[in-house]
Write a protein that holds these residues in place. Structure first.
Motif, mmCIF file in Angstrom:
data_model
loop_
_atom_site.group_PDB
_atom_site.id
_atom_site.type_symbol
_atom_site.label_atom_id
_atom_site.label_comp_id
_atom_site.label_asym_id
_atom_site.label_seq_id
_atom_site.Cartn_x
_atom_site.Cartn_y
_atom_site.Cartn_z
ATOM 1 N N PRO A 56 0.803 -1.222 0.000
ATOM 2 C CA PRO A 56 0.000 0.000 0.000
ATOM 3 C C PRO A 56 0.839 1.277 0.000
ATOM 4 O O PRO A 56 2.019 1.276 0.338
ATOM 5 N N TYR A 57 0.183 2.355 -0.359
ATOM 6 C CA TYR A 57 0.753 3.706 -0.307
ATOM 7 C C TYR A 57 0.389 4.368 1.017
ATOM 8 O O TYR A 57 -0.675 4.115 1.585
ATOM 9 N N TRP A 58 1.265 5.208 1.542
ATOM 10 C CA TRP A 58 0.910 6.107 2.631
ATOM 11 C C TRP A 58 1.715 7.395 2.487
ATOM 12 O O TRP A 58 2.791 7.413 1.917
ATOM 13 N N ASP A 59 1.138 8.495 2.981
ATOM 14 C CA ASP A 59 1.860 9.759 3.005
ATOM 15 C C ASP A 59 2.923 9.711 4.100
ATOM 16 O O ASP A 59 2.655 9.230 5.209
ATOM 17 N N VAL A 60 4.110 10.219 3.797
ATOM 18 C CA VAL A 60 5.220 10.192 4.747
ATOM 19 C C VAL A 60 5.474 11.610 5.270
ATOM 20 O O VAL A 60 5.970 12.460 4.528
ATOM 21 N N PRO A 61 5.151 11.899 6.532
ATOM 22 C CA PRO A 61 5.543 13.181 7.114
ATOM 23 C C PRO A 61 7.067 13.299 7.126
ATOM 24 O O PRO A 61 7.773 12.317 7.375
ATOM 25 N N LEU A 62 7.579 14.505 6.865
ATOM 26 C CA LEU A 62 9.021 14.696 6.681
ATOM 27 C C LEU A 62 9.549 15.824 7.561
ATOM 28 O O LEU A 62 8.797 16.646 8.064
ATOM 29 N N GLY A 63 10.857 15.840 7.714
ATOM 30 C CA GLY A 63 11.530 16.855 8.512
ATOM 31 C C GLY A 63 12.380 16.283 9.622
ATOM 32 O O GLY A 63 12.816 16.999 10.526
ATOM 33 N N ARG A 64 12.641 14.961 9.595
ATOM 34 C CA ARG A 64 13.490 14.338 10.607
ATOM 35 C C ARG A 64 14.917 14.863 10.499
ATOM 36 O O ARG A 64 15.393 15.154 9.413
ATOM 37 N N LYS A 65 15.601 14.903 11.634
ATOM 38 C CA LYS A 65 17.015 15.260 11.655
ATOM 39 C C LYS A 65 17.859 14.002 11.833
ATOM 40 O O LYS A 65 17.415 13.005 12.398
ATOM 41 N N ASP A 66 19.087 14.066 11.345
ATOM 42 C CA ASP A 66 20.037 12.968 11.490
ATOM 43 C C ASP A 66 20.781 13.108 12.815
ATOM 44 O O ASP A 66 21.289 14.182 13.139
ATOM 45 N N SER A 67 20.850 12.015 13.557
ATOM 46 C CA SER A 67 21.488 12.058 14.871
ATOM 47 C C SER A 67 22.996 12.250 14.757
ATOM 48 O O SER A 67 23.617 11.915 13.751
ATOM 49 N N LYS A 68 23.563 12.760 15.838
ATOM 50 C CA LYS A 68 25.017 12.893 15.941
ATOM 51 C C LYS A 68 25.605 11.782 16.801
ATOM 52 O O LYS A 68 26.791 11.806 17.135
ATOM 53 N N THR A 69 24.765 10.818 17.168
ATOM 54 C CA THR A 69 25.210 9.692 17.982
ATOM 55 C C THR A 69 24.584 8.407 17.452
ATOM 56 O O THR A 69 23.640 8.435 16.668
ATOM 57 N N ALA A 70 25.115 7.275 17.897
ATOM 58 C CA ALA A 70 24.536 5.962 17.636
ATOM 59 C C ALA A 70 24.526 5.197 18.949
ATOM 60 O O ALA A 70 25.176 5.600 19.920
ATOM 61 N N SER A 71 23.797 4.082 19.004
ATOM 62 C CA SER A 71 23.719 3.312 20.243
ATOM 63 C C SER A 71 23.663 1.820 19.956
ATOM 64 O O SER A 71 22.577 1.237 19.858
ATOM 65 N N PRO A 72 24.835 1.180 19.797
ATOM 66 C CA PRO A 72 24.818 -0.272 19.596
ATOM 67 C C PRO A 72 24.204 -1.008 20.785
ATOM 68 O O PRO A 72 23.614 -2.081 20.615
ATOM 69 N N GLU A 73 24.303 -0.438 21.984
ATOM 70 C CA GLU A 73 23.703 -1.064 23.158
ATOM 71 C C GLU A 73 22.183 -1.106 23.037
ATOM 72 O O GLU A 73 21.552 -2.129 23.313
ATOM 73 N N SER A 74 21.588 0.010 22.599
ATOM 74 C CA SER A 74 20.131 0.039 22.420
ATOM 75 C C SER A 74 19.690 -0.857 21.270
ATOM 76 O O SER A 74 18.621 -1.464 21.321
ATOM 77 N N ALA A 75 20.516 -0.941 20.236
ATOM 78 C CA ALA A 75 20.195 -1.854 19.138
ATOM 79 C C ALA A 75 20.097 -3.284 19.652
ATOM 80 O O ALA A 75 19.213 -4.054 19.252
ATOM 81 N N HIS A 76 20.983 -3.640 20.548
ATOM 82 C CA HIS A 76 21.009 -5.005 21.094
ATOM 83 C C HIS A 76 19.777 -5.285 21.949
ATOM 84 O O HIS A 76 19.237 -6.399 21.936
#
Length: 352
Positions: free
Chosen positions: A148-168
């Protein structure tokens, strides 16, 4: 929500790579209320067309590319919000999420992201975020395999950090029980209804690019590694197949040949053996028959605790339109999980 038909024009794919310095925007806090449908109208009005054209080329060349974008968006949103953190490479100052257990054998498509981002930078330098790129590409990927199609709201920012611990800890895993899975979705502000629609979304386990398992939309077009379903097909699945008749038994024989009791951990097979490359509701029909390949899928219907989720599985098995609508709504809801710390707009999605 309207479900729209998909046009598939013949496109000429001009693929190129450009290098450039990192664009650093002013970091600011962000919440979902800042997302709008026309966010890029003044700064990059051609962006959505660029992404759609690149995705058409990529999916035509290799259907796994559709699966890759859906999976990347899902894994991105479950860690710090939808902020492009899943795309970051390891550096001296940042430890990325790509080698975390749920991601290490599950994610491909980073080169495709690079290619799309380079096209966007050539058209609108420093305007379109990597997090928004993933959100739009995941929507287009779903459409391109019949979803299906859906409208995508936009305006997200790219983080300056990552979290491999949270990914786990935060990303749902194929060996987890129903209550654990539900709790992980609730922790992200998503309901059990969202979980049933999304848990089937995209699931790729890879050892290398060559043995990527194609997963798109729901597990209805997913593939799983032997190591994740061996115990099931040599256990209770045997009784289900015998009860369901010759077609199920023949499929089980093939599964057991591809995934013996010992070895072949990285062999892959479709989660929906009826329509493995089409985004539809066949996956849910298999769950009703007891033929879910992964325990984490089958428990949504068969668990003694599956009061709500079992009803949802039955509904989606009967009504593909209901599944499509809920999948669309849940993808928007998941995509609205933003990183409250805000961030920047990266020029290169791999580096802050």
């Amino acid at each position: 929500m309207a479900i729209l038909p998909v046009s598939r024009p013949v496109l000429v794919c001009l693929l190129f790579f450009v290098s450039g310095s990192v664009f650093v925007a002013v970091s600011r806090a962000q919440d979902a209320s800042q997302l709008t449908l026309d966010y890029y109208k003044p700064t990059c009005p051609t962006a959505l067309g660029i992404i759609r054209s690149e995705m058409e080329c990529a999916v035509r060349a290799d259907p796994r590319n559709a699966a890759a974008m859906i999976r990347l968006h899902f894994h991105d949103c479950f860690v710090q919000g939808c902020d492009g953190s899943v795309l970051l490479d390891d550096t001296y100052t940042v430890k990325g999420e790509k080698t975390a257990k749920p991601n290490k054998h599950s994610l491909i498509g980073f080169e495709l992201v690079d290619r799309i981002k380079n096209k966007l930078e050539a058209e609108c330098p420093g305007a379109f975020s990597c997090a928004d790129l993933l959100a739009v590409a995941a929507r287009d990927a779903t459409i391109l395999v019949g979803g299906p199609y859906w409208d995508v709201p936009l305006g997200r920012k790219d983080s300056k950090t990552a979290s491999p611990e949270s990914a786990h800890t935060d990303i749902p895993m194929p060996d987890q029980g129903l209550l654990t899975l539900i709790s992980k979705f609730i922790a992200k502000g998503l309901s059990a209804t969202d979980m049933v629609a999304l848990v089937g979304k995209s699931n790729i386990n890879v050892r290398s690019r060559q043995d990527a398992r194609m997963v798109v939309g729901s597990h209805t077009v997913g593939m799983a590694r032997c190591v994740n379903f061996r115990k099931r097909i040599h256990g209770e699945y045997q009784y289900t197949a015998a009860a369901n008749g010759p077609i199920s038994e023949a499929h089980l024989e093939k599964l057991q040949a591809d995934c013996p009791l010992v070895g072949s951990d990285n062999n892959v097979t479709a989660m929906d053996y009826v329509t493995p490359t089409l985004f539809d509701n066949s996956f849910f029909q298999l769950l009703v028959r007891g033929e879910g390949l992964l325990d984490s899928d089958q428990v949504m219907y068969s668990s003694m605790l599956a009061f709500e989720t079992g009803d949802l599985v039955r509904t989606y098995a009967r009504d593909a339109i209901a599944f499509f609508r809920q999948f669309s709504d849940s993808m928007v809801k998941m995509g609205n999980i933003t990183n409250p710390k805000g961030g920047e707009v990266r020029k290169n999605c791999r580096y802050i």
